[in-house]
Design a protein around this motif. Structure first.
Motif, PDB file in Angstrom:
ATOM      1  N   GLU A 154      42.062  44.945  29.383  1.00 13.33           N
ATOM      2  CA  GLU A 154      42.689  43.651  29.672  1.00 13.33           C
ATOM      3  C   GLU A 154      41.711  42.788  30.458  1.00 13.33           C
ATOM      4  N   PHE A 155      41.646  41.504  30.117  1.00 11.65           N
ATOM      5  CA  PHE A 155      40.722  40.594  30.779  1.00 11.65           C
ATOM      6  C   PHE A 155      41.444  39.740  31.815  1.00 11.65           C
ATOM      7  N   VAL A 156      40.748  39.508  32.934  1.00 10.96           N
ATOM      8  CA  VAL A 156      41.322  38.769  34.058  1.00 10.96           C
ATOM      9  C   VAL A 156      40.355  37.675  34.483  1.00 10.96           C
ATOM     10  N   LEU A 157      40.880  36.474  34.722  1.00  9.44           N
ATOM     11  CA  LEU A 157      40.091  35.378  35.283  1.00  9.44           C
ATOM     12  C   LEU A 157      40.078  35.534  36.794  1.00  9.44           C
ATOM     13  N   VAL A 158      38.880  35.704  37.366  1.00  7.44           N
ATOM     14  CA  VAL A 158      38.795  36.009  38.799  1.00  7.44           C
ATOM     15  C   VAL A 158      37.783  35.100  39.497  1.00  7.44           C
ATOM     16  N   GLY A 159      37.964  34.989  40.797  1.00 10.03           N
ATOM     17  CA  GLY A 159      37.033  34.250  41.641  1.00 10.03           C
ATOM     18  C   GLY A 159      37.136  34.766  43.058  1.00 10.03           C
ATOM     19  N   ALA A 160      36.172  34.399  43.869  1.00 11.76           N
ATOM     20  CA  ALA A 160      36.226  34.760  45.289  1.00 11.76           C
ATOM     21  C   ALA A 160      37.390  34.024  45.956  1.00 11.76           C
ATOM     22  N   PRO A 161      37.915  34.535  47.070  1.00  9.62           N
ATOM     23  CA  PRO A 161      39.032  33.861  47.756  1.00  9.62           C
ATOM     24  C   PRO A 161      38.747  32.401  48.068  1.00  9.62           C
ATOM     25  N   LEU A 235      37.395  47.118  35.681  1.00 15.73           N
ATOM     26  CA  LEU A 235      36.166  46.934  36.440  1.00 15.73           C
ATOM     27  C   LEU A 235      36.416  46.243  37.777  1.00 15.73           C
ATOM     28  N   CYS A 236      37.379  45.336  37.808  1.00 17.64           N
ATOM     29  CA  CYS A 236      37.587  44.558  39.033  1.00 17.64           C
ATOM     30  C   CYS A 236      38.838  44.959  39.792  1.00 17.64           C
ATOM     31  N   ALA A 237      39.520  46.020  39.376  1.00 16.64           N
ATOM     32  CA  ALA A 237      40.783  46.406  40.021  1.00 16.64           C
ATOM     33  C   ALA A 237      40.597  46.669  41.509  1.00 16.64           C
ATOM     34  N   ARG A 238      39.532  47.380  41.862  1.00 12.31           N
ATOM     35  CA  ARG A 238      39.315  47.678  43.277  1.00 12.31           C
ATOM     36  C   ARG A 238      39.015  46.419  44.068  1.00 12.31           C
ATOM     37  N   ALA A 239      38.180  45.534  43.518  1.00 16.46           N
ATOM     38  CA  ALA A 239      37.855  44.295  44.216  1.00 16.46           C
ATOM     39  C   ALA A 239      39.091  43.428  44.390  1.00 16.46           C
ATOM     40  N   LEU A 240      39.988  43.430  43.418  1.00 14.02           N
ATOM     41  CA  LEU A 240      41.239  42.686  43.549  1.00 14.02           C
ATOM     42  C   LEU A 240      42.119  43.305  44.633  1.00 14.02           C
ATOM     43  N   ALA A 241      42.201  44.627  44.642  1.00 20.98           N
ATOM     44  CA  ALA A 241      43.044  45.305  45.631  1.00 20.98           C
ATOM     45  C   ALA A 241      42.527  45.104  47.048  1.00 20.98           C
ATOM     46  N   GLU A 242      41.221  45.028  47.203  1.00 21.14           N
ATOM     47  CA  GLU A 242      40.617  44.886  48.532  1.00 21.14           C
ATOM     48  C   GLU A 242      40.427  43.436  48.950  1.00 21.14           C
ATOM     49  N   GLY A 243      40.810  42.490  48.079  1.00 19.29           N
ATOM     50  CA  GLY A 243      40.727  41.082  48.434  1.00 19.29           C
ATOM     51  C   GLY A 243      39.364  40.453  48.262  1.00 19.29           C
ATOM     52  N   GLU A 244      38.410  41.160  47.662  1.00 18.44           N
ATOM     53  CA  GLU A 244      37.094  40.569  47.411  1.00 18.44           C
ATOM     54  C   GLU A 244      37.168  39.539  46.299  1.00 18.44           C
ATOM     55  N   LEU A 245      38.084  39.752  45.367  1.00 17.85           N
ATOM     56  CA  LEU A 245      38.332  38.824  44.271  1.00 17.85           C
ATOM     57  C   LEU A 245      39.821  38.509  44.204  1.00 17.85           C
ATOM     58  N   VAL A 246      40.131  37.358  43.601  1.00 18.80           N
ATOM     59  CA  VAL A 246      41.515  36.933  43.408  1.00 18.80           C
ATOM     60  C   VAL A 246      41.708  36.607  41.935  1.00 18.80           C
ATOM     61  N   ALA A 247      42.821  37.079  41.354  1.00 21.46           N
ATOM     62  CA  ALA A 247      43.160  36.696  39.985  1.00 21.46           C
ATOM     63  C   ALA A 247      43.628  35.252  39.994  1.00 21.46           C
ATOM     64  N   LEU A 248      42.904  34.383  39.296  1.00 24.69           N
ATOM     65  CA  LEU A 248      43.193  32.949  39.340  1.00 24.69           C
ATOM     66  C   LEU A 248      44.363  32.564  38.442  1.00 24.69           C
ATOM     67  N   LEU A 249      44.552  33.288  37.360  1.00 19.57           N
ATOM     68  CA  LEU A 249      45.689  33.061  36.463  1.00 19.57           C
ATOM     69  C   LEU A 249      46.290  34.412  36.102  1.00 19.57           C
ATOM     70  N   GLU A 250      47.580  34.439  35.872  1.00 21.13           N
ATOM     71  CA  GLU A 250      48.271  35.646  35.425  1.00 21.13           C
ATOM     72  C   GLU A 250      49.099  35.280  34.200  1.00 21.13           C
TER      73      GLU A 250
END
Length: 287
Positions: A154-161, A235-250
């Protein structure tokens, strides 16, 4: 030669025959053939078996290491995991999911050789015999290559906080994202382009601000605030969980891509490949 060494080590034709799984007459015939070839007596009969002559003892010392090594090579063909498995796939998925899943087989003797690359190149290598198995992000369409669906990514649009705080995507995400720098793993923006068309209905704006030819590098650059990107969720699940990245759209239906496990037709029944395929298909249920 194996028979001769067994007789030297066992001190008995009968015991050597039992060790080798041969009949005693066969062992006797092998020894007699060596004696005839060498023109030398190799054993003398004793009260409890046979005793190696000095010629036999010297010959055994010279050949033992080599004969044992050849015997070990011969046994490999009868051990299901002794034949090396040449596996290839995208660097990120192969490193983070595929190789760790095979740890149990490695402890049982699996000899794994791993390669990385783009799907089309790897599938061509599979068809040419350079690889045994390929984890492919595209469905193989080559003659002589078969494939089994392995998992969906699954693909996620992500960015830094910092980007998430400054973007209002609730009303018009296309306009809001029009001037945001993009981080990609190729100039053609392959994953990003697919996400934009699937979710937003338009092509992505402009060119990438940064191109890093490894999704792990794309993740790091995005977390550092260079821009936004689209990544597989695994690939980014851990970064999302730790707040390094934010899912911009769901989005209600996020874009997905099916991963395939490909092999040359007719090879999947080979014991070493069958073992790897079975483990990966089971492990992929949790990916």
């Amino acid at each position: 030669m194996r028979t001769f060494l067994a007789v030297v080590r066992c001190g008995s034709f009968t015991a050597a025959a039992q060790t080798l799984g041969l009949s005693q007459p066969t062992v006797t015939a092998h020894v007699r053939a060596m004696e005839a070839d060498l023109g030398q007596q190799l054993f003398e009969r004793g009260p409890r078996g046979v005793v190696a002559t000095s010629v036999a003892e010297e010959l055994a010392r010279e050949m033992a290491e080599h004969v044992d090594a050849l015997a070990a090579i011969s046994r490999r063909g009868r051990e299901p995991l002794a034949t090396p498995v040449h596996l290839a796939g995208p660097a990120e998925l192969t490193s983070l999911r595929v190789v760790p899943a095979l740890a149990g087989l490695s402890r049982r003797g699996l000899r794994l050789r791993v390669g990385f690359g783009l799907a089309d190149d790897l599938l061509a290598g599979l068809a040419a015999g350079r690889f045994d198995l390929v984890v492919s992000t595209v469905r193989p369409r080559l003659r002589g290559v078969s494939a089994t669906p392995l998992a969906d990514e699954e693909f996620v649009l992500v960015g830094a906080p910092s980007w998430a705080e400054n973007l209002d995507l609730s009303v018009d995400p296309v306009t809001a994202l029009a001037n945001v720098p993009l981080v990609a793993y190729a100039e053609e923006l392959p994953i990003i382009r697919r996400y934009w068309r699937s979710v937003l209905g338009v092509p992505p704006p402009g060119r990438a601000a940064a191109v890093v030819p490894d999704l792990r590098g794309v993740l790091a650059a995005t977390a550092a605030g260079i821009g936004i990107t689209v990544l597989p969720r695994y690939l980014c699940a851990r970064a999302l969980a730790e707040g390094e990245l934010v899912a911009l759209l769901e989005p209600e239906v996020p874009p997905i891509n099916t991963i395939f496990l490909a092999a040359r037709t007719g090879t999947t029944g080979l014991p070493h490949l069958a073992a790897v395929r079975s483990v990966l298909l089971e492990a992929a249920r949790t990916w």
